[in-house]
Design a protein around this motif. Structure first.
Motif, mmCIF file in Angstrom:
data_model
loop_
_atom_site.group_PDB
_atom_site.id
_atom_site.type_symbol
_atom_site.label_atom_id
_atom_site.label_comp_id
_atom_site.label_asym_id
_atom_site.label_seq_id
_atom_site.Cartn_x
_atom_site.Cartn_y
_atom_site.Cartn_z
ATOM 1 N N ALA A 168 0.856 -1.195 0.000
ATOM 2 C CA ALA A 168 0.000 0.000 0.000
ATOM 3 C C ALA A 168 0.881 1.229 0.000
ATOM 4 O O ALA A 168 2.066 1.152 0.299
ATOM 5 N N CYS A 169 0.294 2.392 -0.332
ATOM 6 C CA CYS A 169 1.157 3.581 -0.348
ATOM 7 C C CYS A 169 1.400 4.119 1.049
ATOM 8 O O CYS A 169 2.482 4.603 1.341
ATOM 9 N N LEU A 170 0.401 4.057 1.929
ATOM 10 C CA LEU A 170 0.660 4.434 3.324
ATOM 11 C C LEU A 170 1.319 3.248 4.022
ATOM 12 O O LEU A 170 0.904 2.111 3.850
ATOM 13 N N SER A 171 2.321 3.534 4.827
ATOM 14 C CA SER A 171 3.045 2.439 5.488
ATOM 15 C C SER A 171 2.204 1.823 6.604
ATOM 16 O O SER A 171 1.264 2.443 7.112
ATOM 17 N N ALA A 198 -8.460 11.210 4.370
ATOM 18 C CA ALA A 198 -8.767 11.623 3.001
ATOM 19 C C ALA A 198 -8.131 10.665 2.004
ATOM 20 O O ALA A 198 -8.742 10.285 0.997
ATOM 21 N N HIS A 199 -6.894 10.242 2.295
ATOM 22 C CA HIS A 199 -6.230 9.316 1.393
ATOM 23 C C HIS A 199 -6.982 7.984 1.339
ATOM 24 O O HIS A 199 -7.205 7.433 0.265
ATOM 25 N N LEU A 200 -7.381 7.486 2.485
ATOM 26 C CA LEU A 200 -8.096 6.207 2.548
ATOM 27 C C LEU A 200 -9.388 6.270 1.725
ATOM 28 O O LEU A 200 -9.741 5.300 1.036
ATOM 29 N N GLY A 254 -9.910 7.712 -0.907
ATOM 30 C CA GLY A 254 -9.698 7.647 -2.339
ATOM 31 C C GLY A 254 -8.797 6.510 -2.805
ATOM 32 O O GLY A 254 -8.479 6.429 -3.988
ATOM 33 N N CYS A 255 -8.339 5.649 -1.909
ATOM 34 C CA CYS A 255 -7.354 4.645 -2.316
ATOM 35 C C CYS A 255 -7.755 3.262 -1.797
ATOM 36 O O CYS A 255 -7.660 2.982 -0.601
ATOM 37 N N ALA A 256 -8.174 2.418 -2.718
ATOM 38 C CA ALA A 256 -8.665 1.077 -2.341
ATOM 39 C C ALA A 256 -7.551 0.235 -1.735
ATOM 40 O O ALA A 256 -7.777 -0.543 -0.803
ATOM 41 N N GLN A 257 -6.338 0.414 -2.269
ATOM 42 C CA GLN A 257 -5.218 -0.397 -1.793
ATOM 43 C C GLN A 257 -4.911 -0.117 -0.314
ATOM 44 O O GLN A 257 -4.681 -1.026 0.469
ATOM 45 N N CYS A 258 -4.924 1.152 0.033
ATOM 46 C CA CYS A 258 -4.653 1.510 1.426
ATOM 47 C C CYS A 258 -5.821 1.125 2.330
ATOM 48 O O CYS A 258 -5.615 0.758 3.489
ATOM 49 N N ARG A 259 -7.051 1.202 1.772
ATOM 50 C CA ARG A 259 -8.197 0.728 2.572
ATOM 51 C C ARG A 259 -8.046 -0.756 2.872
ATOM 52 O O ARG A 259 -8.316 -1.216 3.976
#
Ligand SMILES: [Zn+2]
Lengths: 234, 162
Positions: free
Chosen positions: A12-15, A37-39, A41-46
């Motif tokens: 994921a992009c967030l560590s 906000a990032h979560l 918009g980002c399925a991978q980080c979710r």
């Protein structure tokens, strides 16, 4: 880059670290809002966040209550206190590799590379030209010397700059006066500190260390503490 | 900041999952991970730490867990050398897709000096930025970059010699 690492990489992009801090409310309001906000918009980080949540569920379901004491007979190979005290760079510190139970003495090492000084861990990678400096801890006054066996099997004396051990007071993490610039001999270097009851001549000990080929010599009246580092090609 | 026994138990309940999850990931075995969880917190009870940077308990637990698990991997490696490595059963891996690569990475980590292994763990397995690693380690971003470079160089030479 190592292909295995690529395959094992965090996905994921967030560590994991940032997400853990987010979930445990360690982030500032501003940072937390950014993560939220990032979560959104980002399925991978979710998905990564959901993974952490399910690991937390596992913990609640499966982890035994905290045992109040370490298991008997189990060698505790590390000390949390030492981890917390680890200075400067580089995390944890298992003091000197050898702090056998109740042993009142240990050594540690600092490395200076260019302008940066860091606490060395056992096995620390260093470079020729780096400067190393030792610290010692002892509950009793002792007569001290620090020797080493380098990657080529040659034993020498780091401290003191003289033929015999030097009396030192009881101390915790006291630095020794001499720093040493490392030469170009590569490989694993074994550092041996002698904490003696009384002054000892060092040349016989140096010879014994060299003859023992990496085993520790018996030195009557002295206890030994060891540390090792690895000198890599620049 | 320091923790009394009650504080450590509280920390176990609120943050224990972070330790368990990472230990599982690093060690590749549920049994070993649960042991690590208990050992780490039992040691916290024995010697309550004076936390150096009370700013982040998470950072501190990352550090402690990484240190503990890398020690275990190194001991495993020593054990492997002593046993016949071909007779040793493979550790059951807890995760499917990354499992195989992770198992190999664990072996590599056991061979690196601890400081290098740690930055590899943080950067690759936890996905941490240089900045985040520098927070956890308390060293500069430049030093983190330097350590990662050394780690990659060591891994490359491992690969070549494998
Ligand atoms: Zn993302």
């Amino acid at each position: 880059m190592n292909a295995l690492l690529e395959d094992a990489r965090w996905q994921a992009c967030l560590s994991a670290f940032r997400l853990d801090r987010f979930r445990l409310q360690e982030l500032t309001a501003e940072d937390a809002a950014e993560v939220r906000a990032h979560l959104a918009g980002c399925a991978q980080c979710r998905a990564a966040e959901a993974q952490l949540a399910s690991a937390e569920d596992d913990f609640r379901a499966l982890a035994a209550p905290l045992r109040r004491r370490p298991r008997a007979g189990r060698a505790v190979a590390f000390s949390v206190a030492a981890v917390a005290l680890a200075a400067t760079c580089l995390l944890a510190l298992n003091p000197g590799g050898v702090r056998s139970k109740g042993a009142p003495t240990s050594i540690g090492m600092y490395v200076q590379h260019g302008q940066a000084v860091r606490r060395a861990l056992p096995g620390e990678a260093v470079l020729p030209g780096d400067v190393v400096r030792f610290v010692y801890s002892s509950r009793e006054p002792r007569s001290l010397a620090i020797l080493s066996l380098d990657g080529a099997g040659v034993a020498s004396v780091y401290f003191p700059d003289g033929p015999q051990t030097v009396d030192v007071p009881a101390a915790e993490e006291a630095p020794l006066p001499l720093g040493t610039r490392l030469d170009g001999v590569l490989g694993e270097e074994q550092v041996v500190a002698l904490f003696c009851q009384r002054t000892r001549a060092l040349e016989p000990v140096r010879q014994a260390l060299q003859a023992a080929h990496g085993a520790l010599p018996e030195v009557p009246g002295c206890s030994l503490a060891t540390f090792h580092f690895t000198k890599l090609a620049p | 900041m320091s923790l009394d026994a009650g504080g450590v138990e509280q920390l176990y309940r609120t943050h224990g999952h972070v330790v368990l999850r990472r230990a599982r990931h690093l060690l590749g075995s549920d049994v070993d991970a649960h042991e690590a969880l208990q050992d780490i917190f039992a040691e916290l009870l024995r010697t309550p730490p004076a936390l150096r940077s009370p700013g982040s308990l998470v950072a501190w637990l990352y550090q402690t867990t990484t240190h503990f698990c890398l020690n275990q991997l190194r001991n495993r490696r020593t054990g492997l050398r002593l046993l016949d490595r071909h007779l040793r059963p493979a550790q059951a891996s807890t995760e499917a897709p990354r499992g195989e690569a992770l198992a190999a990475v664990r072996q590599l980590l056991g061979r690196l000096p601890e400081n290098l292994a740690a930055v590899v763990v943080y950067h690759h397995l936890d996905g941490m930025t240089h900045e985040e690693i520098s927070t956890v380690l308390g060293c500069s971003r430049r030093q983190v970059g330097y350590l990662l470079e050394r780690a990659h160089a060591s891994l490359q030479s491992e690969e070549r010699s494998a």
